[in-house]
Design a protein around this motif. Structure first.
Motif, PDB file in Angstrom:
ATOM      1  N   LEU A 277       0.932  -2.171   8.202  1.00 19.64           N
ATOM      2  CA  LEU A 277       0.527  -3.570   8.338  1.00 19.64           C
ATOM      3  C   LEU A 277       1.743  -4.469   8.167  1.00 19.64           C
ATOM      4  CD1 LEU A 277      -2.666  -3.546   6.053  1.00 19.64           C
ATOM      5  CD2 LEU A 277      -2.490  -2.896   8.464  1.00 19.64           C
ATOM      6  N   LEU A 278       1.850  -5.472   9.026  1.00 14.62           N
ATOM      7  CA  LEU A 278       2.948  -6.435   8.940  1.00 14.62           C
ATOM      8  C   LEU A 278       2.352  -7.823   9.116  1.00 14.62           C
ATOM      9  CD1 LEU A 278       6.121  -6.524   8.733  1.00 14.62           C
ATOM     10  CD2 LEU A 278       6.121  -6.712  11.225  1.00 14.62           C
ATOM     11  N   PHE A 279       2.610  -8.716   8.176  1.00 14.12           N
ATOM     12  CA  PHE A 279       2.000 -10.044   8.251  1.00 14.12           C
ATOM     13  C   PHE A 279       2.916 -11.079   7.609  1.00 14.12           C
ATOM     14  CE2 PHE A 279       0.378  -7.568   4.704  1.00 14.12           C
ATOM     15  CZ  PHE A 279       0.616  -8.381   3.601  1.00 14.12           C
ATOM     16  N   GLY A 300       5.610  -5.981   4.945  1.00 16.76           N
ATOM     17  CA  GLY A 300       5.158  -4.775   5.621  1.00 16.76           C
ATOM     18  C   GLY A 300       4.603  -3.779   4.618  1.00 16.76           C
ATOM     19  N   LEU A 301       3.403  -3.297   4.874  1.00 21.75           N
ATOM     20  CA  LEU A 301       2.764  -2.314   3.997  1.00 21.75           C
ATOM     21  C   LEU A 301       2.675  -0.980   4.724  1.00 21.75           C
ATOM     22  CD1 LEU A 301      -0.140  -4.487   2.520  1.00 21.75           C
ATOM     23  CD2 LEU A 301       2.166  -4.130   1.603  1.00 21.75           C
ATOM     24  N   ARG A 309       9.874  -6.281   2.583  1.00 22.07           N
ATOM     25  CA  ARG A 309       9.944  -7.743   2.629  1.00 22.07           C
ATOM     26  C   ARG A 309      11.136  -8.181   3.474  1.00 22.07           C
ATOM     27  NH1 ARG A 309       7.512  -6.573  -2.173  1.00 22.07           N
ATOM     28  NH2 ARG A 309       5.802  -7.972  -2.809  1.00 22.07           N
ATOM     29  N   TYR A 310      10.849  -9.106   4.367  1.00 20.71           N
ATOM     30  CA  TYR A 310      11.902  -9.714   5.188  1.00 20.71           C
ATOM     31  C   TYR A 310      11.773 -11.226   5.046  1.00 20.71           C
ATOM     32  CZ  TYR A 310      14.436 -11.514   9.204  1.00 20.71           C
ATOM     33  OH  TYR A 310      15.311 -12.222   9.992  1.00 20.71           O
ATOM     34  N   ASP A 311      12.847 -11.884   4.625  1.00 21.55           N
ATOM     35  CA  ASP A 311      12.864 -13.339   4.490  1.00 21.55           C
ATOM     36  C   ASP A 311      13.643 -13.949   5.647  1.00 21.55           C
ATOM     37  OD1 ASP A 311      11.412 -13.580   2.077  1.00 21.55           O
ATOM     38  OD2 ASP A 311      13.168 -12.916   0.951  1.00 21.55           O
TER      39      ASP A 311
END
Length: 492
Positions: A277-279, A300-301, A309-311
């Motif tokens: 999952l990506l949200f 992303g899970l 985590r992407y910031d």
């Protein structure tokens, strides 16, 4: 006249064969500038400024929607802001057109103008954090120079568009040599498309891209936020695909303030069902370097890995960070959280590690980060792992029913062309789409509809020359031509 031609050039970009249609329009613009009785640099600059204004006013009018309709800024200030931005960007066009006065000859003036255009477009993409939106290269996804992109990027496409549009002016006086030149340039460009630098990796990846179609005004109301969170949580946990992607800020609350159990339930679903999952979400961490607390984040899970985590790194001026001295402007429209913390440029890729399959690596971009081709190429070049696909998460509800979604879609297509990698685009209101490694649209959802794009995508591995070298080759060529032009001008 030139203002109207500039607007026509911008409008042509929205047509099915816009990359072809823009070339004769550009040629007409050069003809109008060249026939001006004054040959002074000042006159040429003003003529270039006029056509640039027409181009950017029509192409960027949708910023008015975000300022006035969404942000509540008054009409006069909103219109002024759009016009001033268009004027600032038009200065780059005006500077590039000065090359028309700087050289004589049959072919060299076109080369010099193309080099000048590349140089100013490059500067437009880096000065004041850069805004290379509406470059001539992006329309070449539907034009004759699309095959140039894997070698020289969007700026390389721009070089050849400007070059042949100038050479069209010589068609009447030197028909045979000019026609032969044009045929050779276009033919060689098409020949470049024979070679590919990326190849399929692993089996197809099943994906679901969620388009929530939530009005931007709801995001600023607690009940609207809860409705949006419930929708995306429910939709993601009903998925049957390997990978599920939701748009930018799909969960529009800070990560630490979500309704109890939201992230835990999503992680539990990913673990039990072996889903990825990506949200989008609002990240929350204090950055001592700039004193900011929130970030525009993607989470992303995975079934068996810690949360990814992407910031967002390349932030939108005024929308996501406030330039020094412009707090008064941001205060003029009602948009909370307009000052985010910036993420590092080089961040790890999102790993999709399915059972019995080779691991896949996805390069994440949020919103208009996919506008910056050279930055993305550098990220791929510097990454420890080779990316196999792009995933862009966007929310363009800010800009209403305008051409902004189609403009950004073309930019995503150009990024796929440059890198030879497929792309997934999950957006709030559109255009949610799947792109092939050649930039072609494989599947898409209609704009302003709530739905799920269910499909599969073949991932790729490898690096194009553009990923390896970035803009260095086309900038080197352009600088060399500009130096030669300067030397020739001094000798005249």
């Amino acid at each position: 006249m030139l203002f109207a031609l500039g607007a026509m050039l911008a409008g042509a970009a929205e047509l099915p064969l816009g990359g072809w249609i823009q070339i004769p329009i550009l040629s007409l613009i050069w003809w109008q500038i060249r026939k001006n009785p004054s040959t002074s640099f000042r006159a040429t600059f003003l003529l270039g400024l006029s056509f640039g204004l027409g181009y950017f006013v029509l192409g960027l009018w949708w910023i008015f929607i975000s300022l006035h309709d969404i942000g509540g800024m008054n009409v006069a200030l909103s219109c002024t802001a759009v016009f001033l931005l268009a004027g600032l960007l038009a200065i780059f066009f005006a500077c590039a057109t000065l090359a028309i006065n700087a050289s004589k000859g049959k072919f060299f003036p076109g080369l010099l103008l193309a080099a000048s255009w590349v140089a100013t477009e490059y500067l437009r993409g880096i000065l004041f954090t850069g805004f290379p939106w509406m470059g001539l290269g992006e329309t070449q996804v539907y034009g004759p120079f699309a095959p140039v992109a894997p070698y020289l990027g969007g700026l390389g496409c721009t070089f050849f568009v400007v070059l042949i549009s100038w050479q069209l002016l010589s068609l009447r006086a030197h028909f045979k040599t000019t026609a032969l030149f044009l045929v050779c340039i276009v033919g060689l460009s098409q020949l470049l498309g024979v070679w590919s630098f990326t190849k399929p990796k692993g089996g197809p990846l099943t994906v679901e891209l969620i388009q929530g179609n939530f009005a931007q005004s709801l995001v600023f109301k607690p009940e609207g936020m809860l409705q949006q969170i419930a929708f995306y949580k429910s939709t993601m946990t009903d998925s049957q695909a390997d990978l599920v992607v939701s748009p930018e800020t799909a969960l529009p609350w800070p990560e630490t303030n979500l309704p109890t159990g939201t992230l835990e339930d999503l992680q539990d679903f990913a673990t039990k069902n072996k889903r990825f999952l990506l949200f989008g979400i609002l990240g929350r961490h204090f950055n001592p370097a700039d004193g900011r607390e929130f970030s525009n984040r993607a989470i992303g899970l995975s079934p068996s890995s810690p949360p990814y985590r992407y910031d967002k790194s390349h932030l939108v001026p005024f929308g996501e960070f406030i330039p020094p001295g412009f707090r008064w402007f941001v205060n003029a429209f009602n948009v909370p959280l307009s000052d985010f913390s910036r993420g590092p440029q080089n961040q790890p890729l999102f790993i999709i590690n399915r059972e019995g399959q080779l691991p896949l690596y996805a390069a994440i971009t949020i919103c208009y980060e996919d506008v910056f081709g050279d930055e993305l190429a550098a990220r791929l070049r510097n990454s420890e792992e080779s990316a196999n696909l792009f995933i862009n998460m966007t929310n363009l509800a800010w800009f209403g029913d305008s051409q902004a979604p189609t403009q950004q879609l073309r930019l995503s297509q150009l990024r796929s062309l440059e890198t030879g990698l497929p792309a997934l685009r999950a957006t709030n209101t559109g255009i949610t789409a799947v792109l092939g490694p050649d930039g072609k649209i494989l599947a898409e959802l209609p704009k302003f509809t709530q739905g799920i794009l269910k499909t599969s995508i073949q991932t790729y591995s490898g690096k194009t020359p553009y990923v390896i070298w970035g803009n260095i080759p086309i900038l080197s060529l352009s600088c060399l031509l500009l130096i030669l032009g300067f030397i020739r001008q001094r000798r005249i």
